[in-house]
Design a protein around this motif. Structure first.
Motif, PDB file in Angstrom:
ATOM      1  N   ALA A   1     -13.437   1.409   5.504  1.00  0.00           N
ATOM      2  CA  ALA A   1     -12.066   1.736   5.097  1.00  0.00           C
ATOM      3  C   ALA A   1     -12.019   2.127   3.625  1.00  0.00           C
ATOM      4  O   ALA A   1     -11.272   3.025   3.228  1.00  0.00           O
TER       5      ALA A   1
ATOM      6  N   THR B   1      -9.866   5.179   1.856  1.00  0.00           N
ATOM      7  CA  THR B   1      -8.543   4.802   1.374  1.00  0.00           C
ATOM      8  C   THR B   1      -8.431   4.652  -0.136  1.00  0.00           C
ATOM      9  O   THR B   1      -7.337   4.558  -0.663  1.00  0.00           O
ATOM     10  N   ASP B   2      -9.577   4.568  -0.835  1.00  0.00           N
ATOM     11  CA  ASP B   2      -9.580   4.243  -2.265  1.00  0.00           C
ATOM     12  C   ASP B   2      -9.123   2.806  -2.534  1.00  0.00           C
ATOM     13  O   ASP B   2      -8.681   2.491  -3.639  1.00  0.00           O
TER      14      ASP B   2
ATOM     15  N   SER C   1      -4.028   7.435   4.949  1.00  0.00           N
ATOM     16  CA  SER C   1      -5.206   6.634   5.303  1.00  0.00           C
ATOM     17  C   SER C   1      -4.848   5.175   5.581  1.00  0.00           C
ATOM     18  O   SER C   1      -5.731   4.350   5.796  1.00  0.00           O
ATOM     19  N   ASP C   2      -3.566   4.868   5.583  1.00  0.00           N
ATOM     20  CA  ASP C   2      -3.133   3.477   5.802  1.00  0.00           C
ATOM     21  C   ASP C   2      -3.740   2.882   7.056  1.00  0.00           C
ATOM     22  O   ASP C   2      -4.057   1.688   7.114  1.00  0.00           O
TER      23      ASP C   2
ATOM     24  N   VAL D   1      -2.844   3.770  -2.215  1.00  0.00           N
ATOM     25  CA  VAL D   1      -3.719   4.175  -1.121  1.00  0.00           C
ATOM     26  C   VAL D   1      -3.657   5.690  -0.929  1.00  0.00           C
ATOM     27  O   VAL D   1      -2.642   6.328  -1.208  1.00  0.00           O
ATOM     28  N   LYS D   2      -4.756   6.247  -0.462  1.00  0.00           N
ATOM     29  CA  LYS D   2      -4.772   7.698  -0.228  1.00  0.00           C
ATOM     30  C   LYS D   2      -3.803   8.034   0.900  1.00  0.00           C
ATOM     31  O   LYS D   2      -3.802   7.378   1.938  1.00  0.00           O
TER      32      LYS D   2
ATOM     33  N   ALA E   1      -6.604   3.142   8.248  1.00  0.00           N
ATOM     34  CA  ALA E   1      -7.935   2.570   8.033  1.00  0.00           C
ATOM     35  C   ALA E   1      -7.825   1.154   7.484  1.00  0.00           C
ATOM     36  O   ALA E   1      -8.621   0.260   7.848  1.00  0.00           O
ATOM     37  N   ILE E   2      -6.835   0.933   6.605  1.00  0.00           N
ATOM     38  CA  ILE E   2      -6.624  -0.418   6.078  1.00  0.00           C
ATOM     39  C   ILE E   2      -6.230  -1.355   7.225  1.00  0.00           C
ATOM     40  O   ILE E   2      -6.774  -2.455   7.367  1.00  0.00           O
TER      41      ILE E   2
ATOM     42  N   PHE F   1       0.865  -1.183   0.000  1.00  0.00           N
ATOM     43  CA  PHE F   1       0.000   0.000   0.000  1.00  0.00           C
ATOM     44  C   PHE F   1       0.900   1.231   0.000  1.00  0.00           C
ATOM     45  O   PHE F   1       1.655   1.457   0.952  1.00  0.00           O
TER      46      PHE F   1
END
Lengths: 310, 759, 190
Positions: free
Chosen positions: B300, B304-305, B255-256, B251-252, B258-259, B234
């Protein structure tokens, strides 16, 4: 990705620059001058030293020596040039060229002595040598003519022997260079004869040169067409080299100088009324245009040729 | 063959880059002082690299009196005898004409670039006098000390302690800190990852194929090539490690977390976690699980996209490969003010799959003391800690003025708290800064503010190899010998089993430089602390370290790297069996063949803490791992992220000739759409503007970056005049990043918003 | 003789880190601004997120049918007893014919020695001492393998026999001795 591997300037595919183009031009011109003058002399069965043969006798050694200077000073170790005279590699076109030039250059000087034996008569040593050479004139001329072909073609073989450059790596290139060398030689002869040896532009010698001009230009154009069509039909990297005809500064050089000046002006001058066309001014102009065209062709072939790699 | 003499060598080394403003004239430089021909060992000397902070074991020898060929020390197996581009370029640093080899004193204004060569004696005397003055007027604590971590920081921190200042900082909070603090809170110790034996690796932008750490880089490659491990990356940018991954998700930025939370959600919700492990070793699971309930993959995905389907599938694949699987907890911080929670969330996923002390998972280092305990005998020698105990200063540290950072204080501190303290004068004003091999102008944030601090202090001393961007503001520049010119104490390199290695001198010292241990010892003695320096030289210290075991010392020095025993992971039955077979006196294995019953954690509960009362006490609401939305950029801005490149180290190597020749500019990665919208073409001049500053650079238009993000390799665009190969080339990241400190972990936040325009 | 030294570059394992580039310049005293060896990372190609880079080793390919040897007028470019193409500095005049003719454009003029230069598998430095070439020695990910392909038991011979490899510009007929293991797009082939 950013470049993190360092300088890339060494990978510029253009290795040989204008000095080499000038060298190729001068060598071809030297050989061409000799061949044109001898051919005319033989054709007419001349027994005297015509202004054209005098011009060639002067142009040939001078041009080839200037060319050699260019070559030597383009070496990264110019003062080690003698290494190339004592080491030979017969698979190298350059090595064969060195052998040819080692024979050709002294012969051009010998022939010049022979042609100018009259003004040199008072020089003790040179005069004697010149007189002695007179008896060998015919074999000397034949040998010189033959070496002229070798040297003229060699300038083309030198750069056509590199298969990484599709535009250069063609069988037609030595022939093209030989022919355009002849056209340059003819023009140089005309100029020197007119200006130095005060020939009349209406003279038989000059008109003899004019007669050579048309077929030579025709053959040159044909060879160029063959070169480009061969690239086109080969496809791939070869075909993409054709872009040099349509884009970049070398396209301008080709169309404006090689075609426009080199072919256009001499050909257009033929459309002029005979009186004007054979005038000194137009003849000089046409000769200069031819020389410019040939010099431009060497530059175009060398630069455009090296810019596209397989 | 043309023989290069020294002058030609120097000329060659300096010929790179732009015309040298100081050519031959930068006082104290090799160019100005001249240098003796290279003298050193023609047979290989085993030593320790210092071109970055990984400190790989190396083997170096002088070739033809001209250069030093450096390769890895083959005795260190996981390093494979290999060395990276930076490590290989050590001699280029050694013989750089611009390296400083004579002490310098500032003669103009700070940062003006006017220097005068002085003697060591004068430097020590003047610095000591000013330090005493400050101590008398404002107290010793008003001088802060900072250093690159590694050997130097010990010497600098000892001096600080002797002098009486508690304010000591490494680059911990600028780089690796968050995962260290998070591990301390959860496991009570630092943890390592066993990438080489992993079958499934989830990677949150841990760019091991560019930010090379030889052992781990090789481990990751070994897992991929030999174990057919699946690698999922990511990263907002298509890095080299992303290019080698089986799956890459842009990944945005920021925002990691959230993953990571959603992975935990799936592991729990879909009953994929290792219940036995959790039951036996984990505290706080109930609170944690309750909190994870909301963090669905669907939730998520919106942040996060990355699609919920992919997140769910990846969680299942991870669980299937468990325990020989790992969620890499990363290295350099970049992402978010919620660094602490991000790293804890990642560790939590590892805990849930029960990969602790399992092959391909995570584990705690086994130093001699621990290892010998399991072996039931002294199978590995322990190192002594020679020296005189220096009493700890009583004053409060400036970073623990905010109590939430008290966990970080003992681990390297909150380096950037110097900026806050200088401005607020709280808990007390600071007046001096003594630093060694640290370049905060590049590695911290808000360069302008650092400049203001440096200009406002009464004393600034820098010990470095070059006049770095930060050293340019010093009153005194103390030139340290390069790592190729110095000996140092033995270092502990224990992993799955105990190991030691040592830095040794390869070439004779060039010019008038000294090793850091000597510089700070001599300064300490000048200040009157001779009692704290009982050893005269490094050899005496080394001997004391090995309890005067000459044979052992000789072995460590000859082999350069020595490991003892067999690799041991406590919950890996095969390894435990090998271990007990090797050592007759070893503790007997449990019924399941492991040492599982001996697994203890130095946390308050003695277990892995998914919920921490300690942290809850520091900041209410942070005991549990909770998602908090953060704003990293304004809507009209682009995310600005940075990363490491394989040929440079932070802000330290950009002037090294050979490396500068490989790369001297950090053209900014811009997505074609983003570039087109602003009329920017590849190679165009561009301008980035953030709340902290504005930088001009070049555009690298590439599909390898998200359209809402721009990326630059860090460490470029130096602004001082003394680094002529680096100055003014590229974007200066530190000048674009605003000063912001992440809660608990005390990390510098390295993601911000920027406006992009054609310049 | 009878040796056929070859280099295998595994583009899966290569991370473009330039450790080889640096080791090469150090061992062989390659001046600034020129290189015997670079690894170029080019791209990304493809469309997000299915992108990939290419990792290409740029260095002398040690051709069986080498243009440089053919065109060199003095024999300065020659094949030594180990079959490795190298340069006799004392014979080179700097005509640059080899630089121009090189099929792979990897010869250059050394600005210090002013003679043609290029990778020679460290034949005069490391091989002479019984070591592996500098690039192979340091490569962090073991992406380079070097050895005698005529020795069937050598690692290179086995790789060439069992792995899918390719060589650059084979259509030009130079028969290069640098073999490349192609990278699997979007991942690592093992």
């Amino acid at each position: 990705m950013n470049n993190i591997w360092g300088d890339m300037s060494q990978y510029d595919p253009v290795t040989w620059h204008w000095v080499i183009a000038v060298y190729l031009f001068l060598a071809g011109l030297s050989a061409g001058a000799v061949m044109v003058a001898l051919a005319l002399r033989w054709a007419k069965g001349e027994q005297f030293e015509s202004p054209i043969i005098k011009a060639a006798a002067l142009v040939a050694p001078l041009a080839i020596c200037l060319g050699m200077l260019c070559l030597v000073f383009d070496l990264t170790k110019p003062f080690h040039f003698w290494l190339i005279l004592i080491n030979y590699n017969l698979s190298s076109v350059m090595s064969i060229g060195v052998i040819a030039l080692l024979l050709y250059i002294p012969l051009t000087f010998a022939y010049a002595l022979l042609v100018f034996r009259a003004p040199l008569a008072n020089w003790p040593l040179l005069g004697g040598v010149a007189e002695a050479l007179l008896g060998w004139r015919k074999p000397l001329e034949v040998l010189l003519f033959g070496l002229g072909i070798v040297v003229g073609a060699y300038t083309g073989f030198l750069i056509s022997a590199m298969n990484v450059y599709p535009m250069l790596n063609t069988a037609i290139l030595p022939a093209l260079f030989l022919v355009s060398g002849i056209s340059a030689g003819a023009a140089a002869n005309a100029l020197v004869a007119l200006i130095w040896f005060k020939t009349d532009s209406h003279s038989a010698e000059i008109s003899g040169l004019h007669r050579v001009e048309l077929p030579v230009v025709g053959i040159e154009m044909l060879f160029l067409l063959m070169l480009f069509s061969a690239l086109y039909f080969k496809g791939g990297a070869a075909a993409s080299a054709l872009a040099s005809l349509t884009t970049g500064q070398w396209a301008v050089v080709f169309w404006a100088l090689v075609v426009g000046v080199g072919f256009g002006i001499p050909l257009l001058s033929r459309l002029l009324p005979a009186e004007l066309r054979h005038g000194k001014g137009v003849t000089v102009l046409a000769a200069c245009a031819s020389l410019t065209g040939v010099l431009a062709l060497r530059h175009f072939i060398l630069y455009a040729g090296q810019s596209y790699i397989s | 063959m043309i023989k290069l003499d020294r002058r030609a060598f120097l000329k060659g080394a300096g010929a790179s880059g732009a015309a040298c403003a100081f050519s031959g004239g930068l006082p104290g430089s090799i160019a100005a002082m001249g240098a003796e021909p290279l003298k050193g060992s023609a047979t290989a000397v085993n030593s320790m690299c210092e071109m970055c902070s990984t400190r790989c074991p190396i083997s170096a020898r002088v070739v033809d009196g001209k250069t030093v060929f450096i390769e890895g020390n083959k005795a260190a197996k996981s390093f494979g005898g290999k060395v990276c581009a930076r490590g290989g370029a050590g001699h280029s640093l050694l013989y750089d004409p611009q390296r400083i080899v004579k002490p310098l004193k500032r003669v103009g204004e700070r940062g003006e670039g006017k220097w005068q060569e002085i003697s060591w004696e004068q430097a020590y005397a003047e610095i000591a006098e000013k330090m005493q003055q400050i101590k008398q007027q404002h107290g010793a604590e008003s001088v802060v000390f900072s250093s690159k971590s590694g050997s130097e920081h010990g010497y600098v921190f000892d001096l600080a302690k002797a002098y009486g200042s508690p304010n000591t900082f490494t680059h911990f909070s600028l780089c690796p800190g968050a995962y260290g603090v998070a591990a301390q809170v959860m496991f009570g110790t630092k943890v390592k990852r066993d990438l080489g034996n992993s079958k499934y690796i989830i990677n949150f932008g841990h760019n091991l194929y560019e930010g090379i750490n030889m052992s781990e880089t090789r481990g990751l490659m070994k897992a991929q090539m030999e174990k057919s491990a699946k690698l999922v990356v990511f990263d907002p940018r298509f890095s080299v490690v992303a290019s080698k991954a089986d799956e890459w998700y842009p990944v945005k930025p920021g925002s990691d977390i959230a993953i990571a939370l959603a992975l935990n959600h799936v592991l729990i919700a879909d009953n994929l976690y290792d219940k036995a492990f959790v039951e036996r070793y984990v505290a706080g699971f109930e609170q944690f699980a309750a909190q994870m309930r909301d963090y669905t993959p669907e939730w998520a995905a919106s942040l996060t996209d990355v699609s919920a389907k992919d997140i769910r599938r990846i969680a299942h694949e991870l669980a299937k490969a468990a325990p020989h699987a790992v969620v890499d907890f990363g290295h350099r911080n970049t992402f978010t003010p919620e660094e602490f929670e991000l790293r804890r969330a990642i560790y939590a996923a590892n805990v849930l799959i029960g990969n602790f002390e399992r092959k391909g998972g995570i584990y705690a280092g086994k130093k001699a003391k621990t290892y010998n305990k399991f072996a039931g005998a002294d199978v590995a020698p322990s190192l002594a800690k020679p020296g005189v105990k220096i009493p700890s200063p009583t004053a409060e540290r400036i970073d623990t003025y905010d109590k939430q950072f008290s966990l970080v204080a003992s681990m390297g501190g909150v380096y950037q708290s110097i900026l806050d303290t200088f401005e607020t004068g709280k808990p007390y004003p600071i007046h001096g800064w003594i630093m060694a091999r640290t370049n905060p102008m590049q590695t911290m944030t808000d360069r302008a503010r650092i400049e203001k601090v440096l200009k406002g202090l009464d004393l600034v001393v820098a010990c470095d190899l070059y006049i770095s961007e930060t050293a340019a503001y010093a009153d005194y520049m103390l030139p340290e010998s390069t790592y190729l010119e110095r000996d140092e104490e033995i270092a502990d390199k224990s992993g799955k089993n105990p190991a030691y290695y040592v830095r040794q001198q390869v070439v004779e010292v060039i010019g008038d430089t000294k090793p850091a241990w000597q510089i700070f010892r001599e300064l300490g003695i000048k200040l009157g602390y001779q009692d704290y320096y009982p050893w005269d030289d490094i050899h005496t210290l080394q001997l004391a370290q090995v309890h005067k075991d000459y044979a052992l010392l000789k072995r460590i020095k000859t082999e350069g790297y020595v490991s003892f025993g067999k690799p041991l992971m406590l919950r890996e039955p095969k390894m435990v069996a090998d271990f007990t077979a090797e050592f007759a006196t070893a503790i007997a294995a449990d019924d399941d063949g492991s040492y599982g019953s001996h697994l203890k954690f130095k946390t308050p509960s003695g277990k892995i803490e998914l919920y921490s009362d300690t942290v809850e006490a520091l900041v209410a609401g942070r005991g549990n791992i909770v998602f908090r939305d953060v704003t990293l950029k304004q809507p009209d801005e682009l995310y600005f992220i940075q990363g490491k490149v394989a040929v440079h180290t932070n802000g330290a190597t950009h002037n090294v000739p050979m490396l500068a020749n490989l790369m001297s500019d950090n053209a900014v990665w811009i997505h074609p759409k983003t570039a087109a919208a602003r009329g920017i073409a590849d190679g165009d001049k561009i301008r980035l503007t953030s709340s902290a500053g504005s930088e001009e650079g070049k555009a690298l238009v590439t599909k390898g970056i998200r359209p809402d993000t721009v990326f630059a390799y860090m460490g470029f665009g130096s602004k001082n005049r003394e680094l002529t190969r680096a100055t003014g080339k590229g974007i200066h990241c530190g000048n674009l990043l605003p000063h912001q400190t992440a809660p608990i972990s005390g990390m510098c936040v390295h993601t911000t918003g920027v406006k992009l325009e054609k310049a | 003789m009878n040796k056929r030294y070859v280099m295998v570059h595994d583009e899966n394992k290569c991370i473009g880190c330039q450790a080889c580039n640096v080791a090469c310049r150090t061992e062989n005293d390659v001046p600034d601004g020129v290189a015997r060896l670079q690894v170029r990372v080019e791209g990304p190609f493809g469309e997000m997120p299915n992108l990939h880079y290419s990792y290409a080793r740029i260095s002398c390919q040690q051709c069986e049918d080498a243009a440089c040897i053919k065109v060199c007028p003095t024999g300065a470019a020659y094949r030594n007893d180990d079959g490795i193409i190298t340069i006799n500095k004392d014979k080179c005049v700097g005509c640059q014919y080899c630089v121009a003719a090189c099929t792979y454009k990897v010869r250059f003029m050394n600005p210090v020695t002013r003679v043609a230069d290029k990778c020679n598998f460290c034949t005069d430095t490391r091989l002479k001492r019984g070591e592996q070439p500098a690039c192979v020695t340091v490569c962090p990910t073991n992406a380079l393998v070097f050895g005698d392909a005529n020795d069937a038991s050598s690692e290179v011979a086995q790789i060439i026999a069992t792995r899918a490899t390719y060589r650059d510009k084979v259509h030009l007929g130079a028969e290069p001795r640098v073999y490349r293991i192609p990278a699997k797009k979007g991942g690592i082939a093992s």
